[in-house]
Design an enzyme around this catalytic site. Sequence first.
Site, PDB file in Angstrom:
ATOM      1  N   LYS A 158       0.891  -1.386   0.043  1.00 47.39           N
ATOM      2  CA  LYS A 158       0.151  -0.127   0.017  1.00 47.39           C
ATOM      3  C   LYS A 158       0.851   1.175  -0.054  1.00 47.39           C
ATOM      4  CE  LYS A 158      -4.046  -1.306   2.730  1.00 47.39           C
ATOM      5  NZ  LYS A 158      -4.737  -1.365   3.934  1.00 47.39           N
ATOM      6  N   LEU A 203      -5.835  -9.994   4.044  1.00 48.57           N
ATOM      7  CA  LEU A 203      -7.057 -10.721   4.584  1.00 48.57           C
ATOM      8  C   LEU A 203      -7.702 -11.310   3.535  1.00 48.57           C
ATOM      9  CD1 LEU A 203      -7.528  -8.580   8.045  1.00 48.57           C
ATOM     10  CD2 LEU A 203      -6.097 -10.407   7.604  1.00 48.57           C
ATOM     11  N   ARG A 291     -13.192  13.147   8.557  1.00 46.93           N
ATOM     12  CA  ARG A 291     -13.942  13.745   7.836  1.00 46.93           C
ATOM     13  C   ARG A 291     -15.390  13.234   7.690  1.00 46.93           C
ATOM     14  NH1 ARG A 291     -15.077  10.628   3.750  1.00 46.93           N
ATOM     15  NH2 ARG A 291     -13.162   9.484   2.877  1.00 46.93           N
TER      16      ARG A 291
END
Length: 450
Positions: A158, A203, A291
């Site tokens: 990532k 996962l 947010r």
Amino acid sequence: MFDKILIANRGEIALRVIRACREMGIKSVAVHSTADADAMHVRMADEAICIGPAPGTESYLNMAAIIAACEVTGAQAIHPGYGFLSENASFVQIIEDHGLTFIGPTAEHIRTMGDKITAKDTMIKLGVPCVPGSEGGVPDLAAAKKLGDEMGYPVIIKATAGGGGRGMKVAATAADMESAFMTARAEGKSNFGNDEVYIEKYLTTPRHIEIQVFGDGKGKAVHLGERDCSLQRRHQKVFEEAPGPSITPEERAKIGKVCADAVAKINYIGAGTIEFLYENGEFYFIEMNTRLQVEHPVTEAIFGVDLVREQILVAAGESMTFGQDDLEINGHSIEVRINAERLPNFAPCPGKITAYHAPGGLGVRMDSALYQGYSIPPYYDSLIGKLIVHGRDRAEALARLDRALGELIVDGIDTTTPLFHALLQEKDIHTGEYNIHWLEKWLDANMAEG
Ligand code: ADP
């Protein structure tokens, strides 16, 4: 309290904020691009001001134009909605430097959580359970391969700056590592200007469970339970519900407290969402969004609170109107995202709305900026409406969703409505048995791209 708030956004979320302002007796200022001169948020706000040409980079992301719009209209605070500048720490800094108030967390909290490696590190220190993986960034391919072998495949690489499902690549086996590592890095660089990556255990059958938190910035924070957003296409949510069908009251109370305590400890202010993967009864943190989320209405439905109102209150230095003990779940709520997209391949489908009818009746909320005769511009996100239903239990909510979808009319363009009609025929949707891969598999089997 503020007299006037500027909303730095468009579409249904701009309307959502305008509505909260009106109920609080606060004047609202809409900003818009030249392509949005006829948009609903422009019509509904008390004032509207054009901030630039059609492309988002020149209008809704144009910080100087937005600050100037505040100065011209006398707005004292800015609500960013979601997307656009909502998680931009520099924007918050600039707003504060101009003596204005950002309705949301501090620049520091946005910066911490916006970098996924720093966010994960912070959460580990705050006692939040995380997905096992690399400690911080992984410098090169050799280090990535070594870690992959140690952790065992599959793994996911990532980009630390990634978002919206971009900058993530799965390596199923050691043979995939090189291309996954290089691609995640390149996507991080080209989309977010940062090529740092990290590695996590991938996962295989988790659900996506996220906890809504809310803080007053002074050390008080609560959680508002979870939302299950496991039905995703290309890592994008399409169907969200609260409470999660797989979560027990004990699990909710436990993970909820971990999250509320974590944000209380950092004096977090406003709304936030801590996202987890959930597998075999365990929660694994993946990221925090600082947010309001697109899917916040399902939480509002089951708790009967107005999250935007609370955001405005705490930004103005006032107290939240509820504490943890006031929050009790009432029934079940589901949201589906109506996008201007053509099935089966979800191609964006902007165009003129020749007829529009919003569903109504008991337990139905339609958050949309559509109207008959409106032309959806091709420049922005394809979300055109959120249909939210609320029932006493999940079965009632599902029946209500089916009924409400049947009432919805959006003519002139294609939308994702038929997808939800089809999903409601599926047994797994009714039993609530699905994980984050269910929808992709279902689409492959039922909507082969033509
Ligand atoms: P983004 O910021 O791009 O939304 P997230 O970290 O929130 O990225 O992850 C988005 C989705 O990607 C998750 O909801 C999940 O479907 C999938 N995902 C992320 N991390 C993992 C993981 N470690 N294992 C399996 N799936 C993952």
